[in-house]
Design an enzyme around this catalytic site. Structure first.
Site, PDB file in Angstrom:
ATOM      1  N   HIS A 176       1.774   6.813  -0.321  1.00 30.54           N
ATOM      2  CA  HIS A 176       0.946   5.954   0.528  1.00 30.54           C
ATOM      3  C   HIS A 176      -0.442   5.880  -0.089  1.00 30.54           C
ATOM      4  O   HIS A 176      -1.208   6.844  -0.015  1.00 30.54           O
ATOM      5  CB  HIS A 176       0.886   6.557   1.931  1.00 30.54           C
ATOM      6  CG  HIS A 176       0.241   5.677   2.943  1.00 30.54           C
ATOM      7  ND1 HIS A 176      -1.121   5.493   3.015  1.00 30.54           N
ATOM      8  CD2 HIS A 176       0.777   4.923   3.931  1.00 30.54           C
ATOM      9  CE1 HIS A 176      -1.394   4.673   4.010  1.00 30.54           C
ATOM     10  NE2 HIS A 176      -0.253   4.308   4.579  1.00 30.54           N
TER      11      HIS A 176
ATOM     12  N   HIS B 240       0.817  -1.215   0.000  1.00 30.36           N
ATOM     13  CA  HIS B 240       0.000   0.000   0.000  1.00 30.36           C
ATOM     14  C   HIS B 240       0.854   1.269   0.000  1.00 30.36           C
ATOM     15  O   HIS B 240       0.316   2.368  -0.153  1.00 30.36           O
ATOM     16  CB  HIS B 240      -0.936   0.012   1.215  1.00 30.36           C
ATOM     17  CG  HIS B 240      -0.215   0.265   2.499  1.00 30.36           C
ATOM     18  ND1 HIS B 240       0.607  -0.683   3.073  1.00 30.36           N
ATOM     19  CD2 HIS B 240      -0.167   1.359   3.288  1.00 30.36           C
ATOM     20  CE1 HIS B 240       1.130  -0.166   4.180  1.00 30.36           C
ATOM     21  NE2 HIS B 240       0.679   1.065   4.331  1.00 30.36           N
TER      22      HIS B 240
END
Length: 161
Positions: free
Chosen positions: A83, A68
């Site tokens: 992110h 992620h």
């Protein structure tokens, strides 16, 4: 030397969009780690595409096991942290497919991660994607773009050294 001559004569680094979508102010990200700039300054992207691309020529630092998020260091030592989404770590990698690896040299536009955008939209708190400069203190000025952006094509941040 005046501020203007420093500004116009200084070296600059351009950061390209890692995703297509719309730029959102970093302060509007629903996570204080990003909105309060604890991990660095930058922008967020409300993505419309499913491919995260290299935003600079450089080297992948670390791709998280859950895929992620990742770090990348540009050829001129800009440390970036990307992110995807908020609380996406809880997905434990589901919805993400890694296309690059740690310590890999990349060029602007190279694929890093492929997303199942619909799955992640359904499961994550938010798909807003912060793009932050971790070593922001090393730069004189940051210029942030706004509006709709195209992955690998639109400059989202310009840093002045």
């Amino acid at each position: 030397m005046s501020f203007f001559s420093d500004f116009f004569n200084s070296k600059k680094t351009e950061i390209f969009a890692p995703l297509s979508g719309d730029i959102i102010n970093i302060e509007d990200v629903p996570d204080p780690v990003f909105s309060k700039k604890i991990v660095g300054d930058g922008i967020a992207i409300k993505p419309s595409s499913n491919r995260i691309l290299a935003p600079v020529n450089g080297t992948i630092g670390k791709i998280f096991e859950t895929m992620h998020a990742f770090s990348i260091i540009s050829e001129d030592n800009v440390e970036l942290f990307i992110h995807f989404g908020i609380d996406t770590v809880k997905l434990k990698g589901e919805g993400f497919k890694k296309k690059a690896k740690d310590n890999q040299k990349v060029k602007i536009g190279d694929e890093i991660i492929i997303l199942d955008l619909e799955f992640i939209k359904e499961k994550a708190e938010s798909i807003l994607t912060p793009v932050v400069i971790s070593n922001i203190e090393n730069f004189k000025k940051i210029k942030k773009s706004s509006g709709t952006i195209a992955a690998g094509q639109t400059v989202i941040i310009t840093l002045y050294h």
